[in-house]
Scaffold this active site. Structure first.
Site, PDB file in Angstrom:
ATOM      1  N   GLU A   5       0.768   3.876   1.866  1.00 42.78           N
ATOM      2  CA  GLU A   5       1.188   4.251   3.219  1.00 42.78           C
ATOM      3  C   GLU A   5       2.380   3.407   3.666  1.00 42.78           C
ATOM      4  O   GLU A   5       3.316   3.915   4.285  1.00 42.78           O
ATOM      5  CB  GLU A   5       0.036   4.068   4.217  1.00 42.78           C
ATOM      6  N   CYS A  26      -2.555  -0.771   7.451  1.00 45.81           N
ATOM      7  CA  CYS A  26      -1.773   0.464   7.383  1.00 45.81           C
ATOM      8  C   CYS A  26      -1.986   1.313   8.631  1.00 45.81           C
ATOM      9  O   CYS A  26      -1.048   1.942   9.128  1.00 45.81           O
ATOM     10  CB  CYS A  26      -2.122   1.247   6.123  1.00 45.81           C
ATOM     11  N   HIS A  51       0.842  -1.191   0.000  1.00 43.67           N
ATOM     12  CA  HIS A  51       0.000   0.000   0.000  1.00 43.67           C
ATOM     13  C   HIS A  51       0.879   1.244   0.000  1.00 43.67           C
ATOM     14  O   HIS A  51       2.039   1.208   0.421  1.00 43.67           O
ATOM     15  CB  HIS A  51      -0.915   0.002   1.212  1.00 43.67           C
ATOM     16  N   CYS A  67      -6.316   1.443   5.404  1.00 43.69           N
ATOM     17  CA  CYS A  67      -6.951   0.206   5.872  1.00 43.69           C
ATOM     18  C   CYS A  67      -6.455  -0.090   7.289  1.00 43.69           C
ATOM     19  O   CYS A  67      -5.582   0.608   7.812  1.00 43.69           O
ATOM     20  CB  CYS A  67      -6.602  -0.944   4.928  1.00 43.69           C
TER      21      CYS A  67
END
Length: 148
Positions: A80, A109, A78, A106
């Site tokens: 992040e 993260c 991801h 999410c």
């Protein structure tokens, strides 16, 4: 032309970072900012040196995995996660930083952002993740949707 606010400025950079994404489903960008300085950027895609989903196809699409579920069934990281990794790789402390992200983090993260010492999150879009919301609230991290 009006001068953009700091949030508008950083979010526009985040949108540009998202354009580097190699995900076939969603392009996400993230930047970590502290004292009005960009510390690290990240976008979603395969780890460095590995073939991207653009080249090998999407595992999640093939398996008909709905958005927001079964994150482990993906070649990519991801945005992040990549921003946190880039900061660590280059030796930048991100404790006390703000995350600007095109999508709401999410739960995976969110847990990483909590442990990294992020104090605030601004995002544009995203799906609801009630556990992520609950954990960020418990960690006293300010999270707000950025609306232009």
């Amino acid at each position: 032309m009006t001068r953009p606010s700091w949030n508008e400025y950083f979010m526009s950079i985040t949108r540009m970072v998202a354009k580097r994404s190699t995900c076939l489903r969603r392009h996400v960008g993230a930047i970590l900012v502290k004292d009005k300085r960009i510390l690290a950027t990240g976008y979603n895609g395969a780890p460095s040196g590995l073939r991207h989903c653009e080249e090998v196809g999407c595992l999640r699409e093939t398996a008909s995995v709905p958005s927001g579920e079964r994150h482990e069934l993906c070649r990519g990281l991801h945005a992040e996660q990549n921003a946190i990794i880039q900061a660590a790789y280059h030796g930048f402390s991100i404790r006390g930083a703000t995350l600007y992200c095109t999508n709401k983090p999410c739960v995976i993260c969110s847990k990483m952002l909590i442990n990294a010492g992020i104090r605030k999150i601004l995002y544009e879009n995203g799906y609801d993740d009630h556990l992520a919301d609950q954990m960020l609230k418990e960690a006293n991290i300010d999270i707000e949707r950025f609306v232009l």
